[in-house]
Design an enzyme around this catalytic site. Structure first.
Site, PDB file in Angstrom:
ATOM      1  N   PHE A 149       0.827  -1.218   0.000  1.00 15.87           N
ATOM      2  CA  PHE A 149       0.000   0.000   0.000  1.00 15.87           C
ATOM      3  C   PHE A 149       0.857   1.262   0.000  1.00 15.87           C
ATOM      4  O   PHE A 149       0.348   2.354  -0.244  1.00 15.87           O
ATOM      5  CB  PHE A 149      -0.972  -0.014   1.198  1.00 15.87           C
ATOM      6  CG  PHE A 149      -0.508   0.759   2.379  1.00 15.87           C
ATOM      7  CD1 PHE A 149       0.485   0.276   3.192  1.00 15.87           C
ATOM      8  CD2 PHE A 149      -1.071   2.000   2.662  1.00 15.87           C
ATOM      9  CE1 PHE A 149       0.928   1.002   4.284  1.00 15.87           C
ATOM     10  CE2 PHE A 149      -0.627   2.729   3.751  1.00 15.87           C
ATOM     11  CZ  PHE A 149       0.370   2.233   4.572  1.00 15.87           C
ATOM     12  N   LYS A 150       2.169   1.127   0.214  1.00 10.26           N
ATOM     13  CA  LYS A 150       3.070   2.282   0.141  1.00 10.26           C
ATOM     14  C   LYS A 150       2.998   2.965  -1.236  1.00 10.26           C
ATOM     15  O   LYS A 150       3.292   4.145  -1.351  1.00 10.26           O
ATOM     16  CB  LYS A 150       4.517   1.863   0.405  1.00 10.26           C
ATOM     17  CG  LYS A 150       4.772   1.229   1.764  1.00 10.26           C
ATOM     18  CD  LYS A 150       4.964   2.289   2.831  1.00 10.26           C
ATOM     19  CE  LYS A 150       5.480   1.733   4.150  1.00 10.26           C
ATOM     20  NZ  LYS A 150       4.634   0.721   4.794  1.00 10.26           N
ATOM     21  N   ASP A 151       2.610   2.203  -2.262  1.00 10.10           N
ATOM     22  CA  ASP A 151       2.497   2.786  -3.602  1.00 10.10           C
ATOM     23  C   ASP A 151       1.519   3.963  -3.642  1.00 10.10           C
ATOM     24  O   ASP A 151       1.725   4.919  -4.380  1.00 10.10           O
ATOM     25  CB  ASP A 151       2.016   1.721  -4.604  1.00 10.10           C
ATOM     26  CG  ASP A 151       3.116   0.716  -4.960  1.00 10.10           C
ATOM     27  OD1 ASP A 151       4.298   1.099  -4.974  1.00 10.10           O
ATOM     28  OD2 ASP A 151       2.778  -0.450  -5.235  1.00 10.10           O
TER      29      ASP A 151
END
Ligand SMILES: *Cc1c(COP(=O)(O)O)cnc(C)c1O
Length: 453
Positions: free
Chosen positions: A109-111
């Protein structure tokens, strides 16, 4: 409209504009930047999101903050490019949904944050006609997401420090197979050593002309886009009484949700799901905050945080003041001083929190695979574990933050087979790697930085 400025949670730095908050990262008084007020989204606009694509919702939410900072067409271009992958919401059973934030190019989810931040920084660098050098220390996932997001941005170089012997092959290859403006450095040391090298470089006057900036998780431009998927998920169900279960480490994901709630999204409760680093559930229970330093190592390794950096923001929003006490040189002498207690009753109304042990994580992965044919990663399993403990029967959306294919060993031990590796990661496995290596010595790192062209 009144302009939104950014103030420091430590209350002594001056208020700054969005651009400065983004390029500085942290406030000079070591606090975190918070918007001076949180703009509102009216209910009828929220309802209109049900017909919009993800990137369109991102535009509608973020423009509320950025109206006076970035032209609308530029913002639309940034979000359209950043959010070009699916964001599935799957019904698991009555009352439980999973929101998959693991379908971006680096499968975590860092994207969502990194790709927006890269767009914003690239815009500011071009507008100011400067070259930026982004410095980032990573313990694993962040480096890959940042590298991928900033790849081929013309006015930005990215220097990533990672502990040479402490990350997985896939994590390293996500940083070392790109080249061009991405400069990975393997440090003969630990993650904390990497972080210390980076911090010293930021405060080094001899490196001023490099325009160093930070991409770490406290940057306000990484926080704001994390409120968007809460609106998105809500719009796909359009139901009242929705709660979210949020697998949490540094609490950036959670703060995104809290901002969404403050903007007007009717979120009933946040289930703050943590691994064995249980300082937050204990704090909610007792009112005493005792950071866990060093943090405990668990199989949900991106959540091995015992003193979440964004907790200062959460406490601030609920009327309290949390900070690290420092000496005159800026060295921390006491972590997590709760100078003013937040409104505990309000906190307890909006949040419940559970700690999930590693064995429980394995049990959850097994159970959900067997009963629902859903393969969770260890982080997502912490979220589901906390949902189960919460006993909440209304709609709960549990967030899946990473792809199970990134955690071959843990998952194989539990379900007996190796999970499929996502396509985007398969591509890099056979690519040639290139990276630099340095000792854990500041002078060596500094000379390296001076030599960057
Ligand atoms: C970073 C990360 C988390 C924790 O998110 P925070 O915003 O730090 O709370 C959870 N899961 C994965 C896979 C991550 O990479």
């Amino acid at each position: 409209m009144e302009k939104i400025l950014y103030r420091s949670t430590n209350r002594s730095s001056k208020e700054v504009e969005f651009k400065e908050a983004v390029l500085k990262g942290q406030a000079p008084d070591y606090g975190l930047y918070m918007p001076t007020f949180i703009p509102e989204i009216k209910r009828d606009e929220i309802d209109s999101f049900s017909l919009k694509e993800y990137y369109e919702i991102a535009f509608s939410v973020l423009i509320k903050f950025l109206k006076n900072e970035i032209p609308e067409d530029i913002l639309m271009g940034i979000v359209k490019k950043a959010y070009n992958f699916p964001v599935p919401l799957q019904k698991i059973k009555e009352g439980l949904y999973i929101l998959y934030l693991d379908r971006g190019p680096t499968a975590s989810f860092k994207d969502f944050a990194a790709r927006f931040m890269a767009g914003i920084m690239d815009y500011f660098a071009k507008k100011e006609e400067i070259n930026l050098t982004v410095l980032v220390a990573t313990s694993g996932d962040t480096g890959g997401a940042i590298a991928n997001a900033f790849y081929e941005k013309e006015n930005v170089k990215v220097v990533i420090l990672f502990p040479k012997d402490e990350i997985t092959d896939i994590q390293r290859k996500q940083m070392t197979t790109l080249n061009k403006n991405i400069i990975p450095i393997g440090v003969k040391g630990k993650f904390d050593d990497c972080q210390n090298l980076v911090k010293r470089a930021f405060n080094d006057p001899e490196l001023k002309n490099l325009n160093l900036t930070s991409a770490n998780s406290i940057n306000i431009s990484r926080l704001l886009p994390q409120s968007v998927y809460y609106f998105y998920a809500f719009s796909r169900l359009n139901n009242e009484n929705i709660s979210f279960s949020v697998p949490s480490g540094n609490f950036g994901n959670l703060m995104g949700g809290v901002i969404a709630k403050k903007m007007g999204l009717p979120i009933e409760k946040f289930i703050v799901a943590v691994n064995e680093n249980d300082e937050f559930p204990k704090f909610l229970e007792t009112g005493d905050y005792l950071p866990i330093i060093p943090s405990k190592r668990c199989n949900s390794n991106a959540m091995n945080v015992g003193h979440p950096s964004n907790l200062a923001r959460l406490i601030d929003l609920y009327g309290g003041w949390l900070y690290d006490e420092r000496d005159e040189k800026g060295r921390v002498i006491k972590y997590g001083v709760l100078k003013i207690k937040p409104e505990m009753e309000k906190l307890k109304k909006d949040f419940i929190s559970f700690s999930i042990r590693d064995e429980e994580v394995c049990g959850i992965i097994k159970k959900y695979y067997e009963e629902y044919k859903v393969l969770l990663d260890p982080h997502g399993a912490v979220g589901i574990g906390a949902y189960e403990k919460s006993g909440i029967k209304n709609q709960v959306i549990s967030i899946e933050t990473a792809h199970p294919g990134k955690f071959q060993e843990v998952i194989k031990d539990v379900v007996g087979f190796e999970p499929e590796i996502p396509e985007t990661l398969k591509e890099i496995i056979n690519k040639e790697e290139k990276y630099f290596e340095i000792e854990n010595k500041y002078e060596e790192f500094k000379e390296f930085l001076k030599g960057i062209k």
